[in-house]
Scaffold this motif. Structure first.
Motif, mmCIF file in Angstrom:
data_model
loop_
_atom_site.group_PDB
_atom_site.id
_atom_site.type_symbol
_atom_site.label_atom_id
_atom_site.label_comp_id
_atom_site.label_asym_id
_atom_site.label_seq_id
_atom_site.Cartn_x
_atom_site.Cartn_y
_atom_site.Cartn_z
ATOM 1 N N GLU A 25 76.015 28.248 -34.665
ATOM 2 C CA GLU A 25 74.667 28.563 -34.306
ATOM 3 C C GLU A 25 74.686 29.588 -33.084
ATOM 4 O O GLU A 25 75.202 29.441 -32.288
ATOM 5 C CB GLU A 25 73.858 27.225 -34.211
ATOM 6 C CG GLU A 25 73.866 26.126 -35.260
ATOM 7 C CD GLU A 25 73.294 25.195 -34.721
ATOM 8 O OE1 GLU A 25 72.179 25.006 -33.953
ATOM 9 O OE2 GLU A 25 73.853 23.870 -35.110
ATOM 10 N N PHE A 26 73.579 30.432 -33.235
ATOM 11 C CA PHE A 26 73.548 31.474 -32.015
ATOM 12 C C PHE A 26 71.883 31.653 -32.166
ATOM 13 O O PHE A 26 71.255 32.020 -32.997
ATOM 14 C CB PHE A 26 74.245 32.578 -32.534
ATOM 15 C CG PHE A 26 74.050 33.743 -31.538
ATOM 16 C CD1 PHE A 26 74.243 33.507 -30.036
ATOM 17 C CD2 PHE A 26 73.681 35.110 -31.934
ATOM 18 C CE1 PHE A 26 74.343 34.427 -29.109
ATOM 19 C CE2 PHE A 26 73.793 36.132 -30.815
ATOM 20 C CZ PHE A 26 74.218 36.012 -29.387
ATOM 21 N N GLY A 27 71.369 31.578 -30.700
ATOM 22 C CA GLY A 27 69.853 31.683 -30.738
ATOM 23 C C GLY A 27 69.635 32.102 -29.175
ATOM 24 O O GLY A 27 70.542 32.002 -28.282
ATOM 25 N N LEU A 28 68.215 32.419 -29.176
ATOM 26 C CA LEU A 28 67.584 32.817 -27.941
ATOM 27 C C LEU A 28 66.739 32.008 -27.460
ATOM 28 O O LEU A 28 66.163 31.519 -28.322
ATOM 29 C CB LEU A 28 66.969 34.350 -27.976
ATOM 30 C CG LEU A 28 67.741 35.737 -27.727
ATOM 31 C CD1 LEU A 28 66.762 36.619 -27.983
ATOM 32 C CD2 LEU A 28 68.448 35.754 -26.515
ATOM 33 N N LEU A 29 66.776 31.809 -26.061
ATOM 34 C CA LEU A 29 65.733 30.647 -25.667
ATOM 35 C C LEU A 29 64.975 31.250 -24.334
ATOM 36 O O LEU A 29 65.666 31.938 -23.549
ATOM 37 C CB LEU A 29 66.589 29.475 -25.289
ATOM 38 C CG LEU A 29 67.203 28.614 -26.327
ATOM 39 C CD1 LEU A 29 68.026 27.533 -25.807
ATOM 40 C CD2 LEU A 29 66.343 28.059 -27.297
ATOM 41 N N THR A 30 63.843 30.734 -24.014
ATOM 42 C CA THR A 30 63.335 30.873 -22.764
ATOM 43 C C THR A 30 62.840 29.616 -22.139
ATOM 44 O O THR A 30 62.862 28.531 -22.759
ATOM 45 C CB THR A 30 61.962 31.756 -23.096
ATOM 46 O OG1 THR A 30 61.049 31.087 -23.960
ATOM 47 C CG2 THR A 30 62.084 33.143 -23.565
ATOM 48 N N GLU A 31 62.610 29.555 -20.824
ATOM 49 C CA GLU A 31 62.246 28.442 -19.979
ATOM 50 C C GLU A 31 60.475 28.144 -20.177
ATOM 51 O O GLU A 31 59.987 29.270 -19.654
ATOM 52 C CB GLU A 31 62.681 28.511 -18.764
ATOM 53 C CG GLU A 31 62.499 26.983 -17.928
ATOM 54 C CD GLU A 31 63.331 26.995 -16.808
ATOM 55 O OE1 GLU A 31 63.150 26.092 -16.028
ATOM 56 O OE2 GLU A 31 64.256 27.968 -16.593
ATOM 57 N N SER A 32 59.817 27.467 -20.698
ATOM 58 C CA SER A 32 58.632 27.268 -20.592
ATOM 59 C C SER A 32 58.243 26.765 -19.200
ATOM 60 O O SER A 32 58.905 26.579 -18.175
ATOM 61 C CB SER A 32 58.107 25.970 -21.417
ATOM 62 O OG SER A 32 58.642 24.604 -20.786
ATOM 63 N N GLU A 33 56.935 26.950 -18.725
ATOM 64 C CA GLU A 33 56.160 26.405 -17.606
ATOM 65 C C GLU A 33 56.709 25.056 -17.095
ATOM 66 O O GLU A 33 56.894 24.654 -15.919
ATOM 67 C CB GLU A 33 54.995 26.590 -17.574
ATOM 68 C CG GLU A 33 54.328 27.986 -17.457
ATOM 69 C CD GLU A 33 52.802 28.104 -17.451
ATOM 70 O OE1 GLU A 33 52.220 27.277 -17.129
ATOM 71 O OE2 GLU A 33 52.434 29.230 -17.789
ATOM 72 N N GLY A 35 59.564 23.695 -17.574
ATOM 73 C CA GLY A 35 60.827 23.641 -17.447
ATOM 74 C C GLY A 35 61.862 23.395 -18.793
ATOM 75 O O GLY A 35 63.100 23.188 -18.669
ATOM 76 N N ASP A 36 61.186 23.285 -19.955
ATOM 77 C CA ASP A 36 61.986 23.058 -21.052
ATOM 78 C C ASP A 36 62.414 24.352 -21.632
ATOM 79 O O ASP A 36 61.662 25.265 -21.645
ATOM 80 C CB ASP A 36 60.966 22.238 -22.159
ATOM 81 C CG ASP A 36 60.508 21.082 -21.583
ATOM 82 O OD1 ASP A 36 61.259 20.270 -21.035
ATOM 83 O OD2 ASP A 36 59.530 20.666 -21.951
ATOM 84 N N LEU A 37 63.620 24.354 -22.346
ATOM 85 C CA LEU A 37 64.255 25.538 -23.296
ATOM 86 C C LEU A 37 63.485 25.425 -24.407
ATOM 87 O O LEU A 37 63.459 24.664 -25.335
ATOM 88 C CB LEU A 37 65.471 25.408 -23.144
ATOM 89 C CG LEU A 37 66.231 25.543 -21.977
ATOM 90 C CD1 LEU A 37 67.820 25.568 -21.981
ATOM 91 C CD2 LEU A 37 65.911 27.094 -21.073
ATOM 92 N N GLU A 38 62.901 26.682 -24.809
ATOM 93 C CA GLU A 38 62.333 26.695 -26.152
ATOM 94 C C GLU A 38 62.469 27.978 -26.860
ATOM 95 O O GLU A 38 62.972 28.913 -26.176
ATOM 96 C CB GLU A 38 60.737 26.367 -26.069
ATOM 97 C CG GLU A 38 60.036 27.261 -25.022
ATOM 98 C CD GLU A 38 58.784 26.973 -24.899
ATOM 99 O OE1 GLU A 38 58.352 25.617 -24.940
ATOM 100 O OE2 GLU A 38 57.724 27.622 -24.447
ATOM 101 N N ALA A 39 62.651 28.105 -28.123
ATOM 102 C CA ALA A 39 62.883 29.377 -29.022
ATOM 103 C C ALA A 39 61.468 30.080 -29.406
ATOM 104 O O ALA A 39 60.925 30.119 -30.216
ATOM 105 C CB ALA A 39 63.492 29.028 -30.239
ATOM 106 N N SER A 40 60.858 30.456 -28.055
ATOM 107 C CA SER A 40 59.490 31.049 -28.054
ATOM 108 C C SER A 40 59.202 31.555 -26.709
ATOM 109 O O SER A 40 59.881 31.371 -25.749
ATOM 110 C CB SER A 40 58.439 30.075 -28.712
ATOM 111 O OG SER A 40 58.230 29.096 -27.759
#
Length: 148
Positions: A25-33, A35-40
């Motif tokens: 599995e390979f994916g990109l994540l960002t950190e929400s305001e 502090g959670d990591l999400e694929a968006s």
């Protein structure tokens, strides 16, 4: 006799350990305001000379410890899909045991300016080719960004 042979065959097949599908599995994540990591929430615009924090994740389901290399590239792409300019921003490697997840935080600092540039993450198992591209990668993911 035929019934006995059939029963023995079925029992033998059922007793064999089932090997699942090998994959990564390979994916990109960002950190929400929060502090959670999400694929968006991927950046759509980055100012030249500034950096954007990103994460990528690699989960090993290859049924063996695997050496991974991730290359981060920024590319200018023609409307035909042809890459006209490409630059390597960074690369990372990690030896990951089966079932383990590699989570890497990093900063993206663009060195190309323009609209609709492709920020590409290339995943390789084992060695790295001389010219890393989406075509020779084991896995690839990307987002489109404007760099102003």
């Amino acid at each position: 006799m035929a019934i006995l042979v059939t029963f023995a065959s079925v029992t033998l097949v059922a007793a064999q350990p089932q090997r699942g599908e090998a994959y990564t599995e390979f994916g990109l994540l960002t950190e929400s305001e929060a502090g959670d990591l999400e694929a968006s929430g991927y950046p759509e615009q980055i100012a030249m000379g500034e950096s954007e924090q990103m994460y990528f994740t690699v989960t090993n389901h290859e049924m063996e410890t695997t050496e991974y290399v991730v290359v981060v590239q920024l590319a200018r792409v023609a409307p035909t899909g042809e890459v006209t300019e490409r630059t390597r921003l960074d690369s990372y490697n990690n030896r990951t045991a089966t079932g383990d997840r590699w989570l890497q935080r990093h900063m993206v600092t663009p060195v190309l300016e323009g609209e609709r540039l492709r920020l590409t993450y290339l995943l390789y198992r084992g060695g790295l080719p001389d010219q890393p591209t989406a075509e020779n990668a084991y896995r690839e993911t990307h987002i489109w960004v404007d760099v102003t």
